[in-house]
Design an enzyme around this catalytic site. Structure first.
Site, PDB file in Angstrom:
ATOM      1  N   LYS A  22       0.829  -1.104   0.168  1.00 46.14           N
ATOM      2  CA  LYS A  22      -0.114   0.093  -0.022  1.00 46.14           C
ATOM      3  C   LYS A  22       0.885   1.273  -0.148  1.00 46.14           C
ATOM      4  CE  LYS A  22      -1.705   1.986   3.943  1.00 46.14           C
ATOM      5  NZ  LYS A  22      -1.437   3.273   3.868  1.00 46.14           N
ATOM      6  N   ASN A  23       1.652   1.476   0.953  1.00 43.26           N
ATOM      7  CA  ASN A  23       2.392   2.340   1.081  1.00 43.26           C
ATOM      8  C   ASN A  23       3.435   2.828   0.029  1.00 43.26           C
ATOM      9  OD1 ASN A  23       1.168   3.191   3.156  1.00 43.26           O
ATOM     10  ND2 ASN A  23       2.599   2.437   4.766  1.00 43.26           N
ATOM     11  N   ARG A  92      -4.296   9.893   3.123  1.00 39.91           N
ATOM     12  CA  ARG A  92      -3.052  10.727   3.553  1.00 39.91           C
ATOM     13  C   ARG A  92      -2.301  11.132   2.351  1.00 39.91           C
ATOM     14  NH1 ARG A  92      -1.800  13.775   7.116  1.00 39.91           N
ATOM     15  NH2 ARG A  92       0.444  14.111   7.274  1.00 39.91           N
ATOM     16  N   CYS A 116      -5.468   7.880   8.514  1.00 42.83           N
ATOM     17  CA  CYS A 116      -5.534   7.586   9.991  1.00 42.83           C
ATOM     18  C   CYS A 116      -5.492   8.678  11.017  1.00 42.83           C
ATOM     19  CB  CYS A 116      -4.949   6.139  10.472  1.00 42.83           C
ATOM     20  SG  CYS A 116      -5.390   4.865   9.567  1.00 42.83           S
ATOM     21  N   ARG A 121       0.365  14.485  12.717  1.00 37.63           N
ATOM     22  CA  ARG A 121       0.762  14.242  11.411  1.00 37.63           C
ATOM     23  C   ARG A 121       0.965  15.605  10.716  1.00 37.63           C
ATOM     24  NH1 ARG A 121      -2.171   8.889   8.978  1.00 37.63           N
ATOM     25  NH2 ARG A 121       0.048   8.783   8.204  1.00 37.63           N
ATOM     26  N   PRO A 122       1.910  16.347  10.959  1.00 35.26           N
ATOM     27  CA  PRO A 122       2.390  17.593  10.666  1.00 35.26           C
ATOM     28  C   PRO A 122       2.874  17.410   8.943  1.00 35.26           C
ATOM     29  CG  PRO A 122       3.966  17.312  12.175  1.00 35.26           C
ATOM     30  CD  PRO A 122       2.775  16.098  12.355  1.00 35.26           C
ATOM     31  N   ILE A 123       3.067  18.345   8.535  1.00 31.26           N
ATOM     32  CA  ILE A 123       3.796  18.013   7.063  1.00 31.26           C
ATOM     33  C   ILE A 123       4.738  19.188   6.882  1.00 31.26           C
ATOM     34  CG2 ILE A 123       2.123  16.745   5.898  1.00 31.26           C
ATOM     35  CD1 ILE A 123       1.083  19.459   4.260  1.00 31.26           C
ATOM     36  N   ASP A 124       5.268  19.724   7.765  1.00 30.64           N
ATOM     37  CA  ASP A 124       6.267  20.965   7.889  1.00 30.64           C
ATOM     38  C   ASP A 124       7.488  20.631   7.068  1.00 30.64           C
ATOM     39  OD1 ASP A 124       6.373  19.080  10.264  1.00 30.64           O
ATOM     40  OD2 ASP A 124       8.224  20.367  10.707  1.00 30.64           O
ATOM     41  N   ASP A 304       3.929   0.187  11.731  1.00 30.39           N
ATOM     42  CA  ASP A 304       2.523  -0.255  11.322  1.00 30.39           C
ATOM     43  C   ASP A 304       2.271  -1.900  11.554  1.00 30.39           C
ATOM     44  OD1 ASP A 304       2.272   2.082   9.994  1.00 30.39           O
ATOM     45  OD2 ASP A 304       3.165   1.512   8.303  1.00 30.39           O
ATOM     46  N   ARG A 396      -9.019   0.127   3.625  1.00 33.48           N
ATOM     47  CA  ARG A 396      -8.091   1.400   2.959  1.00 33.48           C
ATOM     48  C   ARG A 396      -6.860   0.394   2.580  1.00 33.48           C
ATOM     49  NH1 ARG A 396      -7.074   5.003   6.677  1.00 33.48           N
ATOM     50  NH2 ARG A 396      -5.137   5.164   5.193  1.00 33.48           N
TER      51      ARG A 396
HETATM   52  N1  EPU Z   1       6.533  14.120  10.852  1.00 30.83           N
HETATM   53  C1  EPU Z   1       6.582  15.684  11.153  1.00 30.83           C
HETATM   54  N2  EPU Z   1       6.536  16.389   9.950  1.00 30.83           N
HETATM   55  C2  EPU Z   1       6.612  16.226   8.772  1.00 30.83           C
HETATM   56  C3  EPU Z   1       6.454  14.703   8.448  1.00 30.83           C
HETATM   57  C4  EPU Z   1       6.470  13.783   9.278  1.00 30.83           C
HETATM   58  O1  EPU Z   1       6.937  16.008  12.327  1.00 30.83           O
HETATM   59  O2  EPU Z   1       6.575  17.127   7.652  1.00 30.83           O
HETATM   60  C5  EPU Z   1       6.529  13.011  11.773  1.00 30.83           C
HETATM   61  C6  EPU Z   1       5.144  12.434  11.905  1.00 30.83           C
HETATM   62  O3  EPU Z   1       4.295  13.254  12.789  1.00 30.83           O
HETATM   63  C7  EPU Z   1       5.645  11.341  12.592  1.00 30.83           C
HETATM   64  C8  EPU Z   1       6.989  11.094  11.935  1.00 30.83           C
HETATM   65  O4  EPU Z   1       7.720  12.259  11.474  1.00 30.83           O
HETATM   66  O5  EPU Z   1       5.687  11.363  13.933  1.00 30.83           O
HETATM   67  C9  EPU Z   1       7.238   9.832  10.828  1.00 30.83           C
HETATM   68  O6  EPU Z   1       6.206  10.323  10.010  1.00 30.83           O
HETATM   69  P1  EPU Z   1       6.542   9.985   8.334  1.00 30.83           P
HETATM   70  O7  EPU Z   1       6.307  11.188   7.643  1.00 30.83           O
HETATM   71  O8  EPU Z   1       7.630   9.100   8.267  1.00 30.83           O
HETATM   72  O9  EPU Z   1       5.151   9.162   7.990  1.00 30.83           O
HETATM   73  P2  EPU Z   1       4.227   9.314   6.799  1.00 30.83           P
HETATM   74  O10 EPU Z   1       4.963   9.371   5.609  1.00 30.83           O
HETATM   75  O11 EPU Z   1       3.340  10.319   7.093  1.00 30.83           O
HETATM   76  C10 EPU Z   1       4.200   6.590   6.302  1.00 30.83           C
HETATM   77  C11 EPU Z   1       3.128   5.624   6.231  1.00 30.83           C
HETATM   78  C12 EPU Z   1       2.567   5.319   7.478  1.00 30.83           C
HETATM   79  C13 EPU Z   1       3.738   5.016   8.513  1.00 30.83           C
HETATM   80  C14 EPU Z   1       4.878   6.002   8.442  1.00 30.83           C
HETATM   81  C15 EPU Z   1       6.079   5.555   9.166  1.00 30.83           C
HETATM   82  C16 EPU Z   1       2.140   6.157   4.104  1.00 30.83           C
HETATM   83  C17 EPU Z   1       1.140   6.539   3.166  1.00 30.83           C
HETATM   84  N3  EPU Z   1       2.165   6.106   5.471  1.00 30.83           N
HETATM   85  O12 EPU Z   1       3.502   8.180   6.901  1.00 30.83           O
HETATM   86  O13 EPU Z   1       1.865   4.178   7.400  1.00 30.83           O
HETATM   87  O14 EPU Z   1       3.272   4.607   9.657  1.00 30.83           O
HETATM   88  O15 EPU Z   1       5.182   6.159   7.067  1.00 30.83           O
HETATM   89  O16 EPU Z   1       6.425   4.043   8.651  1.00 30.83           O
HETATM   90  O17 EPU Z   1       3.106   5.812   3.481  1.00 30.83           O
HETATM   91  C18 EPU Z   1      -0.054   2.773   7.830  1.00 30.83           C
HETATM   92  O18 EPU Z   1       0.092   2.366   6.547  1.00 30.83           O
HETATM   93  O19 EPU Z   1      -0.940   2.299   8.614  1.00 30.83           O
HETATM   94  C19 EPU Z   1       0.569   4.121   8.046  1.00 30.83           C
HETATM   95  C20 EPU Z   1       0.154   4.982   8.848  1.00 30.83           C
END
Ligand code: EPU
Length: 417
Positions: A22-23, A92, A116, A121-124, A304, A396
């Site tokens: 999925k990811n 997401r 979820c 989940r910030p995107i900064d 996960d 999902r």
């Molecule tokens: N974070 C920030 N700022 C950012 C981005 C991330 O503070 O700009 C923090 C997040 O809040 C979190 C950490 O960094 O505490 C990790 O976030 P990451 O960006 O690695 O996660 P993601 O890309 O949003 C993906 C997977 C998640 C999985 C995580 C970690 C996708 C669509 N989602 O999320 O998958 O848990 O990597 O491996 O690829 C799932 O499949 O159930 C799922 C939640």
């Protein structure tokens, strides 16, 4: 609305075939627009996140053809660059259109992504990276407008190895002029899959899978093909299930190296597990030892798989500790497990799990994707009938979960309510 009804305590035997990750798929699909041509993505999992991304591609005027697990995306006539709140909020990964559209069109309007509820989940880091490449970012409530006259390669330092930020910045920077170096990049296998796809369409990306990724652009892009790698989280979920109620249960189409953090822990617990080149065979084991789990970025124990793993720990002989370090809200499934008879005490992002506890079927609620998967495992080992509501979370991310489990002997059905 759908509901899952599970009759527990059946042994599971036979083979479960793992689908595409999925990811990885949710990033490969938006990445396809960078080809400005025709892309074929093979082994795409049949999950509702896929359908949401196809709807976005169609909104952007891409031509999409789906033949079973093969997706053909023709982005030659892409014309829109604005994705409304309703579509952005469905998942997401809609945010990968930020990097992809900014890269290709130098302009994108998009809303805060969905996904979820497992943390803030910030995107900064994504936004800071886009800015470093030369983009201007405006926010209007929930809406982001990203634009650039041109993107220029630069050094980007991530303060955390974020999967999403690493991928989004790779997507934006393939069309940037010069060298972009992403430092402290995420190292997940999914990142390599995305980089391979971009390289297949003509990009020049080196170092994916390590913490330093170099992208040299801009490059001329063309038609390309990629196969989605096997889903290590889906595999991990069924492997845990096999350790609980498998009878020669074979989990097939996997890459064992991607699952080492899990299989090492299962061996530490004394689980009956046989690892082959592309499959793992499991038999239910009595007298499992308690262990401590701490989730970490790859190659550490995946966040996960933490929630499904917590169900296995309820059946170990003694006290286990489950510590989550990535997401603040990874314990949403615990009240349901405790209702079923587990003995789990949550303290912030940690849980102390006392086992073994007999689980009993109850009415429970899936609060998120992996928490929902944990409840499916719990229902399959519980005495009596478990009814899970809000199963849309599970659908999902788990392809054909009901038919895959039914095929190996589970009594499980999906009902429309
Ligand atoms: N974070 C920030 N700022 C950012 C981005 C991330 O503070 O700009 C923090 C997040 O809040 C979190 C950490 O960094 O505490 C990790 O976030 P990451 O960006 O690695 O996660 P993601 O890309 O949003 C993906 C997977 C998640 C999985 C995580 C970690 C996708 C669509 N989602 O999320 O998958 O848990 O990597 O491996 O690829 C799932 O499949 O159930 C799922 C939640």
């Amino acid at each position: 609305m759908k509901q899952m009804i599970i009759e527990g305590e059946h042994k599971l035997t036979g083979t479960i075939e793992i689908g595409g990750a999925k990811n990885s798929a949710v990033a490969l699909i938006p990445a396809a627009i960078l080809a400005n041509g025709i892309c074929t993505i093979k082994n795409v999992p049949n999950i509702s996140d896929r359908d949401a991304l196809i709807d976005i591609l169609e909104l952007l005027n891409c031509k999409v053809t789906l033949n079973n697990n093969e997706l053909i995306i023709d982005s030659t006539n892409l014309k829109n660059t604005s994705i409304g709140a309703k579509l952005s909020n469905r998942l997401r990964a809609s945010y990968y259109f930020m990097g992809a559209l900014l890269g290709r069109e130098k302009y994108v309007e998009i809303h805060i992504p969905g996904g979820c509820n497992i943390g803030s989940r910030p995107i900064d880091m994504h936004l800071e990276g886009f800015k470093a490449l030369g983009a201007t970012i405006e926010t209007h409530g929930d809406k982001y407008i990203l634009s650039a006259k041109k993107l220029t390669g630069t050094d980007i330092f991530l303060r955390f190895q974020s999967v999403g930020a690493t991928i989004n910045l790779m997507l934006a920077s393939v069309y940037a002029e010069g060298k972009t170096i992403i430092h402290n990049a995420a190292c997940e296998a999914e990142i390599i899959n995305i980089a391979d796809f971009l390289n297949n369409m003509g990009a020049n990306i080196k170092g994916a899978g390590t913490s330093t990724i170099t992208i040299t652009g801009p490059t001329n892009h063309h038609d390309a093909e990629i196969t989605v790698l096997p889903d290590r989280i889906e595999a991990g979920t069924y492997i845990i299930l096999g350790a609980l109620c498998g009878e020669n249960l074979c989990i097939k189409n996997i890459v064992p190296e991607h699952l080492e953090a899990l299989t090492t822990k299962l061996k530490e617990m004394g689980a009956n597990i046989k690892i082959n080149s592309d499959n793992i065979v499991l038999n239910a084991t009595k007298n499992l030892k308690p262990i401590n789990i701490k989730t970490l970025v790859y190659p550490g124990f995946p966040t996960d798989i933490g929630q499904p793993m917590s169900v296995l720990l309820t059946q170990a002989n003694g006290t286990s500790l489950f510590e989550e370090t990535i997401w603040e809200n990874r314990m949403g499934h615990v009240p349901s497990l405790n209702k079923m008879g587990a003995n789990i005490k949550v303290n912030g992002m940690s849980a102390i799990i006392e086992g073994p506890t007999k689980l009993k079927g109850k009415e429970v609620i899936a609060t998120d994707l992996r928490g929902g998967a944990a409840l499916v495992i719990a229902g399959l080992i519980a005495e009596g009938t478990t009814t899970i509501t809000d199963v849309e979370h599970i659908l999902r991310g788990y392809e054909n979960i009901v038919s895959k489990l039914t095929k190996v002997g589970a009594k499980i059905e999906l009902k429309e309510i």
